[in-house]
Structure formats: C-alpha cells, structure tokens
Scaffold this active site. Sequence first.
Site, PDB file in Angstrom:
ATOM      1  N   THR A 181       0.868  -1.182   0.000  1.00 44.38           N
ATOM      2  CA  THR A 181       0.000   0.000   0.000  1.00 44.38           C
ATOM      3  C   THR A 181       0.904   1.232   0.000  1.00 44.38           C
ATOM      4  OG1 THR A 181      -0.188  -0.038   2.404  1.00 44.38           O
ATOM      5  CG2 THR A 181      -1.925  -1.159   1.149  1.00 44.38           C
ATOM      6  N   LEU A 201       8.324   2.194   4.787  1.00 46.90           N
ATOM      7  CA  LEU A 201       9.345   1.159   4.887  1.00 46.90           C
ATOM      8  C   LEU A 201      10.554   1.462   4.003  1.00 46.90           C
ATOM      9  CD1 LEU A 201       6.831  -1.689   5.288  1.00 46.90           C
ATOM     10  CD2 LEU A 201       8.552  -1.040   6.957  1.00 46.90           C
ATOM     11  N   THR A 224       1.242   4.272   1.623  1.00 43.90           N
ATOM     12  CA  THR A 224       1.875   4.828   2.818  1.00 43.90           C
ATOM     13  C   THR A 224       2.853   3.831   3.429  1.00 43.90           C
ATOM     14  OG1 THR A 224      -0.078   6.188   3.237  1.00 43.90           O
ATOM     15  CG2 THR A 224       1.454   5.922   5.071  1.00 43.90           C
ATOM     16  N   CYS A 225       2.486   2.571   3.464  1.00 45.63           N
ATOM     17  CA  CYS A 225       3.367   1.537   4.025  1.00 45.63           C
ATOM     18  C   CYS A 225       4.641   1.419   3.200  1.00 45.63           C
ATOM     19  CB  CYS A 225       2.650   0.186   4.094  1.00 45.63           C
ATOM     20  SG  CYS A 225       1.239   0.195   5.214  1.00 45.63           S
ATOM     21  N   THR A 226       4.513   1.463   1.890  1.00 46.61           N
ATOM     22  CA  THR A 226       5.688   1.373   1.023  1.00 46.61           C
ATOM     23  C   THR A 226       6.602   2.569   1.269  1.00 46.61           C
ATOM     24  OG1 THR A 226       4.451   0.118  -0.638  1.00 46.61           O
ATOM     25  CG2 THR A 226       6.473   1.222  -1.374  1.00 46.61           C
TER      26      THR A 226
END
Length: 161
Positions: A51, A58, A53-55
């Site tokens: 997703t 991280l 924001t997660c990408t």
Amino acid sequence: MSPTTTKARVPAVGERAPDFTLKSTSGKQVSLSDFRGRKHVLLAFFPLAFTSTCTAELCAFSEDFDQFASKDVEVLPISVDSQPTLKHFRQHHEMKADLLSDFKREASRAYGVLLEEQFYSTRAYFLVDREGVIRWSHVEANPGQRRENQEILAEIAKLGD
C-alpha cells in the site's frame, strides 16, 4: 469516522513491552526478548504490504537504516501479512530491515493496535529500550498517516547511552 480498535489496552510509556515471537522474512523466528540487554528496538506496526503509505514508510526506514543502526536501534516492521507476502514486498523494494509477520494477530492485539473490523493493525510505533521498557510510543489516529524518521530519531536521541 475513526477506525474501531480492539479493546486491548495500548501499553503505556514506562511499562515493560509485551514480548512476542514472530516469523521474519529471513525465515527465522524473532522474539522481542532476543534484543534485551543488547539493543534498543523500534516496533513499527504497519497495516498492509504494497500500500502507498506503508511502502513509503518502509522505504524511508531503508534509506535511514544506517542512522538507526548507528544509534544501536533494531527496526522491526510488523504487519499481519503472511511471511511469503512480506518477503516478496521486502525484495521488490530492496528493503534493508527484515519484516515480521503477525499473521495470527497476536502482537497487534498485545499492543492494542489491531483494528478488529478490518483485521489488520493501525500504524503504530513503540520505542523499546535495552531493558525491554517502552520509552516512546505513537499510535496513528488514521492508518494512512505516518511519523517521519526525523521525529523518531529525535525520540531515540532522548534515550541517551
């Protein structure tokens, strides 16, 4: 409308961090207690791999990996995704930190961050010192938001040594 969280209580700053053992993208089991007496740990719960924001979050951890390492901090990103999914996500984006799979949702529940209706965790951070005590935490009101590494590194600097 805010997400519905589990009734489990979020552990407070100053409390011992709940221990857990989760499967890593390295294929090994990782326990929070493995780091006790050795390293500070940043637990970074994130909703779902692949997703936006997660990408971004991280990949930012990877960009600043050496800054965290130089402060003797192990970054442990945690998601409810399966270990094979996280392994693919990590490889696809060439991430430096191993990711932990909370597929059974036990760690997310222990930290009070599981969104029961969605069945994934909200974005949350817990900075755990070498003694296993939570020294800073932040639970996002909206899982689409995240903390910037500069803010997290400023909290790490307060740990001293």
